[in-house]
Design a protein around this motif. Structure first.
Motif, short mmCIF file in Angstrom:
data_model
loop_
_atom_site.label_atom_id
_atom_site.label_comp_id
_atom_site.label_asym_id
_atom_site.label_seq_id
_atom_site.Cartn_x
_atom_site.Cartn_y
_atom_site.Cartn_z
N ASP A 217 0.88 -0.84 0.54
CA ASP A 217 -0.26 -0.36 0.14
C ASP A 217 0.70 1.21 -0.34
O ASP A 217 0.73 2.19 0.99
N GLY A 218 2.15 1.05 -0.97
CA GLY A 218 2.49 2.41 -1.01
C GLY A 218 4.15 2.16 -0.32
O GLY A 218 4.68 3.36 -0.97
N LEU A 219 4.12 1.01 0.55
CA LEU A 219 5.50 0.77 0.47
C LEU A 219 5.96 -0.10 -0.15
O LEU A 219 5.21 -1.30 0.54
N ALA A 220 7.17 0.52 -0.77
CA ALA A 220 7.92 -0.65 -1.86
C ALA A 220 9.10 -1.46 -0.54
O ALA A 220 9.57 -1.29 0.04
N ARG A 221 8.34 -2.52 -0.63
CA ARG A 221 9.65 -4.17 -0.12
C ARG A 221 10.57 -4.86 -0.41
O ARG A 221 10.09 -5.76 -2.03
N ILE A 222 11.65 -4.17 -1.77
CA ILE A 222 12.41 -4.64 -2.83
C ILE A 222 13.21 -5.70 -1.86
O ILE A 222 13.69 -6.24 -0.67
N GLU A 223 12.79 -7.18 -2.46
CA GLU A 223 13.27 -8.57 -2.10
C GLU A 223 14.52 -8.93 -3.17
O GLU A 223 14.43 -8.76 -4.30
N VAL A 224 15.67 -9.36 -3.22
CA VAL A 224 16.85 -9.82 -4.55
C VAL A 224 17.13 -11.35 -3.39
O VAL A 224 17.53 -11.55 -2.24
N ALA A 225 17.54 -12.09 -4.74
CA ALA A 225 17.89 -12.71 -4.11
C ALA A 225 18.93 -13.18 -3.51
O ALA A 225 20.32 -11.98 -3.41
N ALA A 232 23.01 -4.75 -3.10
CA ALA A 232 21.95 -4.20 -2.97
C ALA A 232 22.46 -3.71 -1.45
O ALA A 232 21.58 -2.11 -1.39
N LEU A 233 23.21 -3.73 -1.23
CA LEU A 233 24.00 -3.59 0.23
C LEU A 233 24.52 -1.93 0.02
O LEU A 233 25.38 -2.39 0.66
N GLU A 236 25.47 3.46 -2.98
CA GLU A 236 24.42 4.48 -4.49
C GLU A 236 23.38 3.72 -4.75
O GLU A 236 22.83 4.23 -5.49
N PHE A 237 23.51 2.39 -5.43
CA PHE A 237 21.90 2.02 -5.01
C PHE A 237 20.86 2.38 -4.07
O PHE A 237 19.99 2.30 -4.97
N ALA A 238 20.79 2.23 -2.87
CA ALA A 238 19.58 2.84 -2.04
C ALA A 238 19.55 4.08 -2.19
O ALA A 238 18.27 4.56 -2.33
N GLU A 239 20.54 4.91 -2.47
CA GLU A 239 19.81 6.53 -3.08
C GLU A 239 19.33 7.14 -4.47
O GLU A 239 18.38 7.02 -4.80
#
Length: 285
Positions: A217-225, A232-233, A236-239
């Motif tokens: 509902d408007g919060l994006a929860r990103i899952e990567v393998a 992803a940590l 640069e990726f986060a920003e």
């Protein structure tokens, strides 16, 4: 002859007994293997059919077109909207049943229009034991033929068959329809589907292969393998991803440190969300 070769030959012989077949074709590895087997057995009497709707990412449709061309099989595309169904939009535990009923209904109608008596799908031998899968009920009710299941062909064997036919999707990660990114109980809307598709396009541009963007509902929860989590940590990726997903319409952006998990927003987190992508059972979500 190996066990897999025997299964492959049995599936081909099975398909050859039909005057023609329409394959519910998502372009994922399961339905692509069935399409390749059917074309091998029936030639021009085998037809791949993809159901296009708001829940099918445009990138997946393009992949389906490319794989159909690799196989050489005739490829039909039909359009419909799951969002016209209140049962689907409600997004309860049986969403996949409603979705697959509609998608397979489109396949059956296409088969009738083409004078073809059999519709096939990509359900494989591992699917029935993979948790809550209401979509499989629709397959049974509509009398759709599942050659991979009928000949006890597992997911790993499906990938071997795809490699046998030199298909580019042999190692493709599993994919489910976009509605599987929306937690059970939260309505499926075109706005949510669109922002999930756009958000996942951003991750694809970063080179991630197995991932999901869940829309809470408007919060994006990103899952990567887990194997890709380290990439992803980074700051640069986060920003960059926070900025891109905020622009797309998400209020908050998070990274799930558990990594990619099948069915993490479906009942009991058991992978039930899968099975609806173009009616071609590509397990895992």
């Amino acid at each position: 002859m190996t066990t897999l070769e025997a299964k492959l030959e049995a599936a081909r012989e099975d398909l050859a007994t039909h005057d023609g077949v329409v394959i519910a074709f998502s372009g994922g590895v399961d339905s692509s293997a069935v399409a390749a087997l059917a074309y091998d057995a029936l030639g021009e009497d085998a037809i791949a059919c993809t159901a296009r709707s708001e829940t099918l990412p445009e990138a997946e449709l393009e992949d389906a077109k490319a794989v159909a061309e690799e196989i050489g099989i005739r490829h039909e595309i039909v359009s419909f909207s799951e969002l016209e169904s209140d049962d689907f939009v409600e997004n309860d535990d049986d969403r996949c049943y409603h979705c697959r009923t509609m998608r397979l209904g489109e396949m059956l109608e296409t088969a009738r229009d083409l004078g073809v008596g059999t519709v096939c799908d990509g359900t494989n031998a591992d699917d029935p034991g993979a948790g809550h899968r209401p979509g499989l009920q629709a397959v049974d009710e509509l009398d759709v033929h599942s050659p991979l299941l009928a000949h006890d062909i597992s997911k790993d064997e499906v990938r071997e068959i795809a490699a046998h036919y030199d298909l580019s999707v042999a190692d493709k990660p599993s994919m489910a329809c976009l509605s599987s990114r929306i937690p059970t109980g939260l309505e499926v809307t075109e706005e949510r589907l669109t922002r999930v598709e756009r958000a996942e396009a951003v991750l694809r541009q970063w080179g991630f292969e197995q991932f999901r963007v869940r829309d809470h509902d408007g919060l994006a929860r990103i899952e990567v393998a887990p194997a890709e989590l380290e990439r992803a940590l980074t700051r640069e990726f986060a920003e960059t991803v926070r900025e891109e997903l905020s622009r797309i319409g998400f209020d908050h952006v998070t990274l799930d440190l558990h990594g990619y998990r099948t069915g993490s927003v479906s009942p009991a987190g058991d992978g039930s969300s899968e099975g609806s992508a173009s009616a071609g059972s590509e397990t895992g979500d």
